[in-house]
Motif scaffolding. Sequence first.
Motif, PDB file in Angstrom:
ATOM      1  N   THR A 270      -7.490  -4.584   5.635  1.00 52.95           N
ATOM      2  CA  THR A 270      -6.991  -3.217   5.788  1.00 52.95           C
ATOM      3  C   THR A 270      -8.130  -2.241   6.023  1.00 52.95           C
ATOM      4  O   THR A 270      -8.047  -1.355   6.893  1.00 52.95           O
ATOM      5  N   ARG A 271      -9.183  -2.360   5.244  1.00 49.43           N
ATOM      6  CA  ARG A 271     -10.337  -1.474   5.430  1.00 49.43           C
ATOM      7  C   ARG A 271     -10.939  -1.636   6.816  1.00 49.43           C
ATOM      8  O   ARG A 271     -11.334  -0.658   7.461  1.00 49.43           O
ATOM      9  N   ASP A 272     -11.016  -2.881   7.269  1.00 47.67           N
ATOM     10  CA  ASP A 272     -11.607  -3.135   8.578  1.00 47.67           C
ATOM     11  C   ASP A 272     -10.767  -2.511   9.691  1.00 47.67           C
ATOM     12  O   ASP A 272     -11.293  -1.838  10.583  1.00 47.67           O
ATOM     13  N   MET A 273      -9.456  -2.720   9.632  1.00 48.48           N
ATOM     14  CA  MET A 273      -8.584  -2.157  10.665  1.00 48.48           C
ATOM     15  C   MET A 273      -8.541  -0.634  10.596  1.00 48.48           C
ATOM     16  O   MET A 273      -8.450   0.045  11.624  1.00 48.48           O
ATOM     17  N   ALA A 274      -8.615  -0.078   9.375  1.00 52.98           N
ATOM     18  CA  ALA A 274      -8.624   1.377   9.243  1.00 52.98           C
ATOM     19  C   ALA A 274      -9.851   1.982   9.892  1.00 52.98           C
ATOM     20  O   ALA A 274      -9.788   3.090  10.449  1.00 52.98           O
ATOM     21  N   ASP A 275     -10.978   1.277   9.865  1.00 53.34           N
ATOM     22  CA  ASP A 275     -12.198   1.762  10.494  1.00 53.34           C
ATOM     23  C   ASP A 275     -12.195   1.528  11.998  1.00 53.34           C
ATOM     24  O   ASP A 275     -12.557   2.409  12.779  1.00 53.34           O
ATOM     25  N   ARG A 276     -11.803   0.330  12.407  1.00 53.64           N
ATOM     26  CA  ARG A 276     -11.915  -0.054  13.821  1.00 53.64           C
ATOM     27  C   ARG A 276     -10.743   0.466  14.658  1.00 53.64           C
ATOM     28  O   ARG A 276     -10.930   0.857  15.813  1.00 53.64           O
ATOM     29  N   GLN A 277      -9.538   0.411  14.105  1.00 50.81           N
ATOM     30  CA  GLN A 277      -8.343   0.790  14.866  1.00 50.81           C
ATOM     31  C   GLN A 277      -7.346   1.437  13.907  1.00 50.81           C
ATOM     32  O   GLN A 277      -6.408   0.804  13.430  1.00 50.81           O
ATOM     33  N   PRO A 278      -7.542   2.724  13.614  1.00 54.54           N
ATOM     34  CA  PRO A 278      -6.722   3.384  12.590  1.00 54.54           C
ATOM     35  C   PRO A 278      -5.238   3.437  12.899  1.00 54.54           C
ATOM     36  O   PRO A 278      -4.435   3.711  11.999  1.00 54.54           O
ATOM     37  N   ASP A 279      -4.852   3.180  14.141  1.00 57.36           N
ATOM     38  CA  ASP A 279      -3.428   3.191  14.468  1.00 57.36           C
ATOM     39  C   ASP A 279      -2.796   1.804  14.367  1.00 57.36           C
ATOM     40  O   ASP A 279      -1.703   1.567  14.884  1.00 57.36           O
ATOM     41  N   SER A 280      -3.479   0.862  13.680  1.00 56.93           N
ATOM     42  CA  SER A 280      -2.904  -0.463  13.456  1.00 56.93           C
ATOM     43  C   SER A 280      -1.620  -0.346  12.637  1.00 56.93           C
ATOM     44  O   SER A 280      -1.512   0.485  11.729  1.00 56.93           O
ATOM     45  N   ASP A 281      -0.655  -1.184  12.947  1.00 53.58           N
ATOM     46  CA  ASP A 281       0.644  -1.167  12.276  1.00 53.58           C
ATOM     47  C   ASP A 281       0.618  -2.181  11.139  1.00 53.58           C
ATOM     48  O   ASP A 281       0.644  -3.405  11.364  1.00 53.58           O
ATOM     49  N   ILE A 282       0.549  -1.691   9.899  1.00 54.56           N
ATOM     50  CA  ILE A 282       0.412  -2.545   8.715  1.00 54.56           C
ATOM     51  C   ILE A 282       1.469  -2.172   7.694  1.00 54.56           C
ATOM     52  O   ILE A 282       1.613  -0.999   7.334  1.00 54.56           O
ATOM     53  N   ALA A 283       2.214  -3.156   7.216  1.00 59.08           N
ATOM     54  CA  ALA A 283       3.062  -3.001   6.036  1.00 59.08           C
ATOM     55  C   ALA A 283       2.387  -3.768   4.902  1.00 59.08           C
ATOM     56  O   ALA A 283       2.035  -4.940   5.065  1.00 59.08           O
ATOM     57  N   PHE A 284       2.177  -3.110   3.782  1.00 60.19           N
ATOM     58  CA  PHE A 284       1.377  -3.668   2.684  1.00 60.19           C
ATOM     59  C   PHE A 284       2.249  -3.695   1.432  1.00 60.19           C
ATOM     60  O   PHE A 284       2.663  -2.649   0.931  1.00 60.19           O
ATOM     61  N   ILE A 285       2.529  -4.895   0.921  1.00 64.85           N
ATOM     62  CA  ILE A 285       3.309  -5.064  -0.308  1.00 64.85           C
ATOM     63  C   ILE A 285       2.414  -5.713  -1.354  1.00 64.85           C
ATOM     64  O   ILE A 285       1.857  -6.790  -1.116  1.00 64.85           O
ATOM     65  N   HIS A 286       2.288  -5.066  -2.509  1.00 66.29           N
ATOM     66  CA  HIS A 286       1.468  -5.645  -3.573  1.00 66.29           C
ATOM     67  C   HIS A 286       2.267  -5.684  -4.871  1.00 66.29           C
ATOM     68  O   HIS A 286       2.983  -4.738  -5.217  1.00 66.29           O
ATOM     69  N   CYS A 287       2.117  -6.800  -5.591  1.00 64.97           N
ATOM     70  CA  CYS A 287       2.827  -7.015  -6.851  1.00 64.97           C
ATOM     71  C   CYS A 287       1.823  -7.082  -7.991  1.00 64.97           C
ATOM     72  O   CYS A 287       0.758  -7.694  -7.862  1.00 64.97           O
ATOM     73  N   ALA A 288       2.172  -6.446  -9.113  1.00 66.88           N
ATOM     74  CA  ALA A 288       1.281  -6.415 -10.272  1.00 66.88           C
ATOM     75  C   ALA A 288       2.114  -6.449 -11.546  1.00 66.88           C
ATOM     76  O   ALA A 288       3.327  -6.196 -11.532  1.00 66.88           O
ATOM     77  N   ARG A 289       1.435  -6.726 -12.639  1.00 62.36           N
ATOM     78  CA  ARG A 289       2.135  -6.794 -13.919  1.00 62.36           C
ATOM     79  C   ARG A 289       2.649  -5.408 -14.316  1.00 62.36           C
ATOM     80  O   ARG A 289       3.774  -5.261 -14.791  1.00 62.36           O
TER      81      ARG A 289
END
Length: 360
Positions: free
Chosen positions: A145-164
Amino acid sequence: MAVDKIYRHVDEMRPWSDREHLLECVAWTPEAPDVMTFTFKPDRPGHWFRYLPGQFVTLELPVGPEPVMRTYTLSSSPSRPYTVAVTVKAQKDSIGTRWMFENLKPGMKIKAFGPLGDFSYVKHPGEKYLFISAGSGITPMMSMTRDMADRQPDSDIAFIHCARSPDDIIFRWELEYKARYLPFFQLGFIVEQLQRSQLWSGLRGFIDKAKIGLLAPDFLDRTVFCCGPEPFMATVRESLAGAGFDMSRYHEETFQPVAPEPMVVVADPTGEVKPHKVAFTLAGKEALCEPGFTVLQAARSIGVRIGAACESGLCGTCRVMKLSGDVDMNHNGGILDDEIEEGYILACCSRPTGDVEIEV
């Protein structure tokens, strides 16, 4: 900490292309309960780090008379190549990671091997992505995510994270910042439990097909990367497959040891089963290796030390140069094809089929 007085642009520096590095710790940052990020720079000035987002390194940690090898995904981005970072979680029974928490401070230097791995959007490109993670499995997703945000900020990313719990969400504030300012970044959290005083507007419970569809309605059109405990990834796989997802676009990362293959005993043309000689040229020692045993086992039998972490052909730590002879090597991605062509093998999963010489 001394600052390099000579300002260098990247094109005036050399990429760090060695497989074995000496890294100097420059910072440590608490991220969540029992989670810490350690940041490193090269021990020599004038170098920058070349790696792919999502790759991992193996650290040699001096926990006692004999160091231990531990493999960690880089959470940093190669788009910012002057330092690298690992984000690690210390379990109750941790040895190496607990040592890092208690002993690793800025200015200290440790050995690192790598980077390796093909769990990266660079290796598996798509039009748009779905990152699904749990716990410390977030680290390769954060690197990508960090890499794409720097190189191509218009990348289409859906990010799902699970935690306690909400307190256990690693990188929560950075992810929420990206969700506000990146135009095509969708973020969803799922937590298992809440304290009575905690306010939470996100989803609760465990990941399933319904929650994936709610947080990423177009998941069938995305390339999926998944990382977390094996039961978690099994649930994700089953949920996606049950929804008709094209599993050729599903990729996962795990450092669970792979069950070793059964020993294969091969008789010579006369029908006899004889041990093979394994010469370790730098150590000046020679071992007799019974058929079906590995080069690593032969080395240990005579006190020759070869660094090893996963011992399943995944991390690449035990890479050694084979000077002569033949081996049967069954690895799990811990060595590159061009390295094999150069003569390298992984000692943990290479079984001699005759007498061999190893440069150790």
